[in-house]
Design a protein around this motif. Structure first.
Motif, PDB file in Angstrom:
ATOM      1  N   ALA A  72      -6.069 -13.377   3.970  1.00 35.30           N
ATOM      2  CA  ALA A  72      -5.757 -12.822   5.293  1.00 35.30           C
ATOM      3  C   ALA A  72      -6.922 -11.950   5.742  1.00 35.30           C
ATOM      4  N   ASP A  73      -6.752 -11.342   6.906  1.00 28.46           N
ATOM      5  CA  ASP A  73      -7.710 -10.362   7.384  1.00 28.46           C
ATOM      6  C   ASP A  73      -7.705  -9.186   6.408  1.00 28.46           C
ATOM      7  N   PRO A  74      -8.844  -8.795   5.841  1.00 33.25           N
ATOM      8  CA  PRO A  74      -8.855  -7.713   4.853  1.00 33.25           C
ATOM      9  C   PRO A  74      -8.402  -6.374   5.396  1.00 33.25           C
ATOM     10  N   LEU A  75      -8.383  -6.218   6.732  1.00 29.31           N
ATOM     11  CA  LEU A  75      -7.889  -4.970   7.304  1.00 29.31           C
ATOM     12  C   LEU A  75      -6.393  -4.768   7.042  1.00 29.31           C
ATOM     13  N   VAL A  76      -5.703  -5.813   6.604  1.00 28.18           N
ATOM     14  CA  VAL A  76      -4.310  -5.664   6.174  1.00 28.18           C
ATOM     15  C   VAL A  76      -4.231  -4.654   5.027  1.00 28.18           C
ATOM     16  N   ASP A  77      -5.156  -4.752   4.073  1.00 30.16           N
ATOM     17  CA  ASP A  77      -5.197  -3.798   2.963  1.00 30.16           C
ATOM     18  C   ASP A  77      -5.720  -2.438   3.400  1.00 30.16           C
ATOM     19  N   ARG A 106       5.384  -3.168   8.608  1.00 29.30           N
ATOM     20  CA  ARG A 106       5.739  -4.215   7.654  1.00 29.30           C
ATOM     21  C   ARG A 106       6.401  -3.625   6.414  1.00 29.30           C
ATOM     22  N   LEU A 107       5.836  -2.529   5.893  1.00 31.38           N
ATOM     23  CA  LEU A 107       6.429  -1.889   4.722  1.00 31.38           C
ATOM     24  C   LEU A 107       7.851  -1.442   5.019  1.00 31.38           C
ATOM     25  N   ALA A 108       8.055  -0.827   6.172  1.00 32.37           N
ATOM     26  CA  ALA A 108       9.400  -0.376   6.547  1.00 32.37           C
ATOM     27  C   ALA A 108      10.367  -1.547   6.651  1.00 32.37           C
ATOM     28  N   ALA A 109       9.923  -2.628   7.279  1.00 33.33           N
ATOM     29  CA  ALA A 109      10.791  -3.793   7.465  1.00 33.33           C
ATOM     30  C   ALA A 109      11.161  -4.427   6.129  1.00 33.33           C
ATOM     31  N   ILE A 110      10.222  -4.435   5.187  1.00 31.81           N
ATOM     32  CA  ILE A 110      10.498  -5.039   3.881  1.00 31.81           C
ATOM     33  C   ILE A 110      11.471  -4.181   3.080  1.00 31.81           C
ATOM     34  N   VAL A 111      11.175  -2.882   2.948  1.00 33.57           N
ATOM     35  CA  VAL A 111      12.002  -2.044   2.072  1.00 33.57           C
ATOM     36  C   VAL A 111      13.371  -1.754   2.685  1.00 33.57           C
ATOM     37  N   GLU A 112      13.524  -1.946   3.991  1.00 33.23           N
ATOM     38  CA  GLU A 112      14.850  -1.799   4.594  1.00 33.23           C
ATOM     39  C   GLU A 112      15.838  -2.745   3.932  1.00 33.23           C
ATOM     40  N   CYS A 118      -2.307  -6.943  -0.516  1.00 34.27           N
ATOM     41  CA  CYS A 118      -1.056  -6.854   0.259  1.00 34.27           C
ATOM     42  C   CYS A 118      -0.151  -5.681  -0.124  1.00 34.27           C
ATOM     43  N   ASP A 119      -0.537  -4.877  -1.105  1.00 41.56           N
ATOM     44  CA  ASP A 119       0.238  -3.680  -1.429  1.00 41.56           C
ATOM     45  C   ASP A 119      -0.696  -2.652  -2.070  1.00 41.56           C
ATOM     46  N   TYR A 120      -1.837  -2.443  -1.441  1.00 41.48           N
ATOM     47  CA  TYR A 120      -2.889  -1.643  -2.072  1.00 41.48           C
ATOM     48  C   TYR A 120      -2.767  -0.172  -1.731  1.00 41.48           C
ATOM     49  N   HIS A 121      -2.587   0.642  -2.770  1.00 39.91           N
ATOM     50  CA  HIS A 121      -2.613   2.097  -2.653  1.00 39.91           C
ATOM     51  C   HIS A 121      -2.806   2.668  -4.052  1.00 39.91           C
ATOM     52  N   ASP A 166      -0.750  -5.286 -10.078  1.00 43.21           N
ATOM     53  CA  ASP A 166       0.350  -5.777  -9.236  1.00 43.21           C
ATOM     54  C   ASP A 166      -0.123  -6.659  -8.081  1.00 43.21           C
ATOM     55  N   TRP A 167      -0.553  -7.865  -8.450  1.00 39.51           N
ATOM     56  CA  TRP A 167      -1.103  -8.830  -7.491  1.00 39.51           C
ATOM     57  C   TRP A 167      -0.084  -9.891  -7.080  1.00 39.51           C
TER      58      TRP A 167
END
Length: 332
Positions: free
Chosen positions: A220-225, A286-292, A192-195, A213-214
């Motif tokens: 979920a669908d692995p395409l999320v990562d 999703r990343l934008a919405a969270i860090v906002e 869910c936060d893989y980079h 950092d798990w």
């Protein structure tokens, strides 16, 4: 540290120093008679009764996959607040380096090196997604099939309630994402936060020593990562980039593309990437919405740092990139 010896058999434990990174949790190096270990816990001044949930989740998921994927070996989790005042976990220490915009000194500075890094990064992720059947105790796989739509609904609602500026793509793109959610081909363990920032690379050669950092791991669908890591790989520096430092070593002509990494992942897992652009759009939205949320705190005078100030540019840039991927899927 007497508790560690009497209750866990870890003798002569000494706190050495705090380690960098670790997201919102405190990460410290311990020396013990069994070798170096890592202590992880929420900040001691936290007041939420759920403060340890991420640490517990991380321990639970890494315990389930430690024999199948590169993660720090879990040692123990303690939810007894009388010990440290907060829940905590201990893992074995893994040596390595996190890469952002510069290569480690021992790495040849070449396109080939960057391609090997990308391959190692996606192969490590594939090793997580290849785990099946799903280990027990990680959650409801059936619920995982609805992860994407639940996330979009949740973060649209949060951003409506806390809006401090006009970000029209939160609504327009959010609505499109909900209406066009693909049916998952499979449900797997998802980071869910893989980079690249969330893995430890070997300091001497481009291989992944551990995925870190798990705290947000789920089913979920692995395409999320795959969507996130490929959307932020080999980006065009001529455009405004959200979190420009992330995976910046890949932003060079001749480096394998994000879609090229996705092809490699698909070959390793046997799973389709036909809807990759959708998941890239979802990941950045999703990343934008969270860090906002951190920018909201900044605008309300509750925090004031370079990270929060930078979100004035980072969030719109992430949303613009998300919209670009969505156009490839028919968004207009």
């Amino acid at each position: 540290m007497r508790w560690l010896e009497t209750e866990a058999g870890i003798g002569d434990a000494r706190l050495v120093r705090r380690l960098e990174g670790g997201n919102a949790n405190v990460t410290c190096l311990l020396e013990t008679d069994g070798g170096p270990m890592v202590l992880r816990h929420p900040p001691s001044d936290t007041i939420s009764e759920f403060a340890g949930a991420g640490i517990e989740r991380e321990f639970r998921f890494t315990s389930a996959i430690a024999q199948s994927a590169p993660v720090p070996e879990p040692v123990l989790f303690c939810n007894d607040r009388t010990v440290l005042g907060v829940p905590f976990s201990i893992t074995l220490f893994v040596d390595g380096t996190a890469i952002t915009d510069t290569l480690p000194p021992a790495y040849p500075d070449s396109i080939a090196t960057r391609n090997v890094i990308g391959g190692a990064l996606i192969d490590a992720l594939a090793s997580v997604h290849a785990i099946e059947p799903l280990p027990a105790g990680l959650g409801d796989a059936a619920k995982g099939r609805d992860f994407v739509s639940r996330q979009v609904r949740r973060w649209r609602q949060v951003r409506r309630a806390e809006a401090v500026r006009d970000l029209p793509q939160i609504e327009t793109l959010g609505a499109w994402l909900v209406e066009n959610v693909p049916t998952p081909e499979s449900v797997r363990i998802v980071h869910c936060d893989y980079h690249l920032d969330n893995v430890l690379m070997d300091a001497n050669e481009p291989q992944v020593n551990a995925i870190l950092d798990w705290e947000m791991a789920t089913l979920a669908d692995p395409l999320v990562d795959v969507g996130l890591v490929t959307a932020m790989w080999n980006r065009d520096e001529r455009k405004p980039l959200g979190f420009a430092f992330v995976q910046r070593i890949s932003n060079h002509a001749g480096v394998i593309s994000g879609s090229g990494l996705a092809d490699r992942w698909s070959h390793a897992t046997g799973l389709s990437i036909d809807r990759l652009a959708y998941y890239q759009a979802f990941a950045l939205w999703r990343l934008a919405a969270i860090v906002e949320g951190a920018y909201v705190l900044f605008r309300n005078g509750q925090v004031d740092g370079d990270y929060e100030r930078g979100l004035e540019r980072d969030v719109p840039a992430l949303l613009e990139a998300a919209e670009g991927f969505a156009r490839d899927e028919g968004f207009a």
